[in-house]
Design an enzyme around this catalytic site. Structure first.
Site, PDB file in Angstrom:
ATOM      1  N   GLU A   4       0.833  -1.193   0.000  1.00  0.00           N
ATOM      2  CA  GLU A   4       0.000   0.000   0.000  1.00  0.00           C
ATOM      3  C   GLU A   4       0.872   1.250   0.000  1.00  0.00           C
ATOM      4  O   GLU A   4       1.755   1.402   0.858  1.00  0.00           O
ATOM      5  CB  GLU A   4      -0.896   0.036   1.242  1.00  0.00           C
ATOM      6  CG  GLU A   4      -1.861  -1.131   1.369  1.00  0.00           C
ATOM      7  CD  GLU A   4      -2.639  -1.102   2.679  1.00  0.00           C
ATOM      8  OE1 GLU A   4      -3.847  -1.351   2.639  1.00  0.00           O
ATOM      9  OE2 GLU A   4      -2.027  -0.837   3.734  1.00  0.00           O
ATOM     10  N   CYS A   5       0.622   2.149  -0.943  1.00  0.00           N
ATOM     11  CA  CYS A   5       1.183   3.485  -0.958  1.00  0.00           C
ATOM     12  C   CYS A   5       2.710   3.478  -0.848  1.00  0.00           C
ATOM     13  O   CYS A   5       3.404   3.241  -1.829  1.00  0.00           O
ATOM     14  CB  CYS A   5       0.539   4.333   0.135  1.00  0.00           C
ATOM     15  SG  CYS A   5       0.675   6.120  -0.163  1.00  0.00           S
ATOM     16  N   GLY A   6       3.266   3.730   0.322  1.00  0.00           N
ATOM     17  CA  GLY A   6       4.714   3.723   0.460  1.00  0.00           C
ATOM     18  C   GLY A   6       5.328   2.403   0.051  1.00  0.00           C
ATOM     19  O   GLY A   6       6.405   2.356  -0.560  1.00  0.00           O
ATOM     20  N   PHE A   8       4.115   0.412  -2.216  1.00  0.00           N
ATOM     21  CA  PHE A   8       4.055   0.449  -3.677  1.00  0.00           C
ATOM     22  C   PHE A   8       5.243   1.213  -4.236  1.00  0.00           C
ATOM     23  O   PHE A   8       5.892   0.784  -5.210  1.00  0.00           O
ATOM     24  CB  PHE A   8       2.737   1.086  -4.107  1.00  0.00           C
ATOM     25  CG  PHE A   8       2.694   1.601  -5.516  1.00  0.00           C
ATOM     26  CD1 PHE A   8       2.879   0.745  -6.600  1.00  0.00           C
ATOM     27  CD2 PHE A   8       2.445   2.940  -5.774  1.00  0.00           C
ATOM     28  CE1 PHE A   8       2.836   1.218  -7.902  1.00  0.00           C
ATOM     29  CE2 PHE A   8       2.394   3.424  -7.065  1.00  0.00           C
ATOM     30  CZ  PHE A   8       2.594   2.564  -8.139  1.00  0.00           C
ATOM     31  N   GLY A  67      -0.365  -0.606  -4.919  1.00  0.00           N
ATOM     32  CA  GLY A  67      -0.997   0.625  -5.366  1.00  0.00           C
ATOM     33  C   GLY A  67      -1.085   1.626  -4.236  1.00  0.00           C
ATOM     34  O   GLY A  67      -0.661   1.363  -3.105  1.00  0.00           O
TER      35      GLY A  67
END
Length: 461
Positions: free
Chosen positions: A331-333, A335, A433
């Protein structure tokens, strides 16, 4: 305290009114009194929640009507409040601000779901008598709101405070439970809010806030307001249905100063589904143990980009795990770490290279708020056709032209995603993502993740 579940929700008139500082001050002050404080944060937030947990010496859980049904909210609140002397919920944005003109998913709605008295923190900069009008309006704006008191923040001096108090006593029957002077935020801030406690020792700052609360706030009055909360009613069902599964897979999760955004319930859901969790790091060079699955949360990889890039053994191992088909959820970081390159302040840093993508740090948010998406491909984490509610908060942008050619798992119905209205890039059993999820809002995610990790373990043997 006589109430079996004493509780208050601290709200503001808008973001930036000082409610986080007041919440931290109260949590720390009550804890130093010897009370057990159960902290909660309304809305999708990792940083404030982490600080609240640090202030209370107890993990903080998030509660959000967008993610969670009424029953889930009450269950999480009830079970995470067990054994506490007082439960403290920090709201977000303005008290009545929600997703629409009806205030759906607002802090006021959460207060009604929990039957929680509300204490309103008000920035009194350049205001006197008008504060009483604002409080009067808030008290009668929505039925079912229990406005138990106000804390007047950023007062200019004794004369200012005297006029404020007389105005409140003359025009309102809502008690003033404290007044705070103007002060600098004792906790440093940066692009996503308060600076992480992972990067420096914040205990002294929290103790300074507790000292401030002891001097300027009516702590006994605030506790009395919490104790006057209505009866909570019958005990809700358990947070997770059914008995916990036997341990059947080992799932690693990176938790260090670079990546540490995890909702406690996400990790608890994995354990309940049969995972043995192993804490890992991308910042030190110690070799990782054998794992059957990997969870990469969000965080601040851009702040530690140089250190992460220098740890080639860990990044090469991460890419090899993905190529081998290990179930990896990022998730986010996380990704950003799985992409080929991370750009920040004119520099370019090589990451793991699982995806031929570049993320570039920007001075302004590139995705902010709630998300909703449709799963467009069957994966080990989600079935095709499922709807996924989540949130995003990122300053980086996926800038690679090749994003359009990559497989993806999500079609964004609300929110930005990673690129072209998509998110959840796919490579073998890796999903990555910008979208963050809360396990209690996505039934089956933890069970499917653990099942995939257990299958990996079985095939490896």
């Amino acid at each position: 305290m006589q109430n079996p579940l004493p509780r208050i929700l601290l709200a503001g008139l808008s973001g930036g009114t000082g409610k986080t500082i007041v919440s931290l001050a109260l949590a720390r002050a009550f804890t130093r009194r010897g009370l057990t404080v159960a902290p909660f944060k309304k809305g999708p937030d990792y940083i404030d929640a982490q600080w609240l947990g640090l202030a209370a010496n107890r993990p903080c859980s998030n509660l959000d009507p967008y993610f969670h049904t009424r029953d889930v909210i009450r269950s999480v609140f009830f079970h995470k409040s067990r054994g506490a002397d007082v439960s403290l919920i920090e709201g977000n944005r303005g008290l009545f601000d929600g997703m629409n003109e009806q205030g759906t998913c607002s802090s006021a709605e959460l207060a009604r779901v929990l039957d929680a008295p509300v204490i309103l923190a008000i920035d009194c900069t350049k205001m006197t008598r008008t504060v009483a009008a604002i409080v009067q309006g808030c008290a009668g704006f929505e039925p079912g709101l229990n406005l138990a008191g106000v804390i007047l923040n950023r007062t200019a001096g004794e004369r200012h405070r005297a006029v404020l108090r007389r105005s409140m006593e003359t025009y309102c029957d809502v008690p003033v439970l404290g007044m705070l002077p103007k002060m600098r935020n004792p906790i440093p801030e940066r692009h996503m809010g308060l600076m992480s406690d992972q990067e420096y020792d914040g205990a002294a700052h929290l103790d300074a806030l507790a000292d401030l609360a002891g001097e300027w706030l009516d702590l006994d009055g605030i506790l009395a307001a919490a104790d006057a909360a209505p009866d909570f009613g019958p005990a809700p069902g358990p947070i997770f249905s059914g008995p916990a599964a036997a341990k059947r897979a080992r799932i690693g999760y990176v938790h260090d100063a670079a990546l540490w955004f995890y909702y406690p319930e996400n990790l608890e859901a994995l354990e309940h589904a049969g995972a043995e969790l192993v804490r890992l790091s991308l910042l030190d060079k110690a070799p990782w143990p054998e794992i059957d699955g990997l969870y990469l949360g969000g965080g601040f990889p851009e702040v530690f980009a140089e250190r992460i890039a220098a740890n080639r053994p860990a990044l090469d191992h991460l890419r090899a795990l993905s190529e081998s088909g290990l179930p990896i959820y990022a998730e986010c970081g996380g990704f950003m770490v799985l992409c080929e390159t991370l750009e920040i302040h004119g520099g370019s840093h090589a990451m793991a290279g699982v995806f031929p993508l570049t993320t570039s740090f920007c001075p302004r948010p590139q995705g902010l708020g709630y998300t909703e998406a449709e799963v467009v491909e069957d994966t080990v984490f989600f079935p095709r056709g499922a709807r996924v509610r989540g949130h995003e908060f990122h300053y980086s942008l996926c800038v690679s032209d090749g994003a359009a050619d990559l497989r993806h798992g999500l079609r964004m119905l609300r929110g930005q995603g990673s690129a072209l209205g998509r998110d959840g890039f796919l490579h073998r059993n890796t999903w990555a993502g910008y979208n963050h999820i809360h396990a209690l809002a996505v039934p089956g995610w933890a069970e499917r993740f653990v099942a995939a990790a257990a299958a990996r373990r079985g095939s490896a043997r």
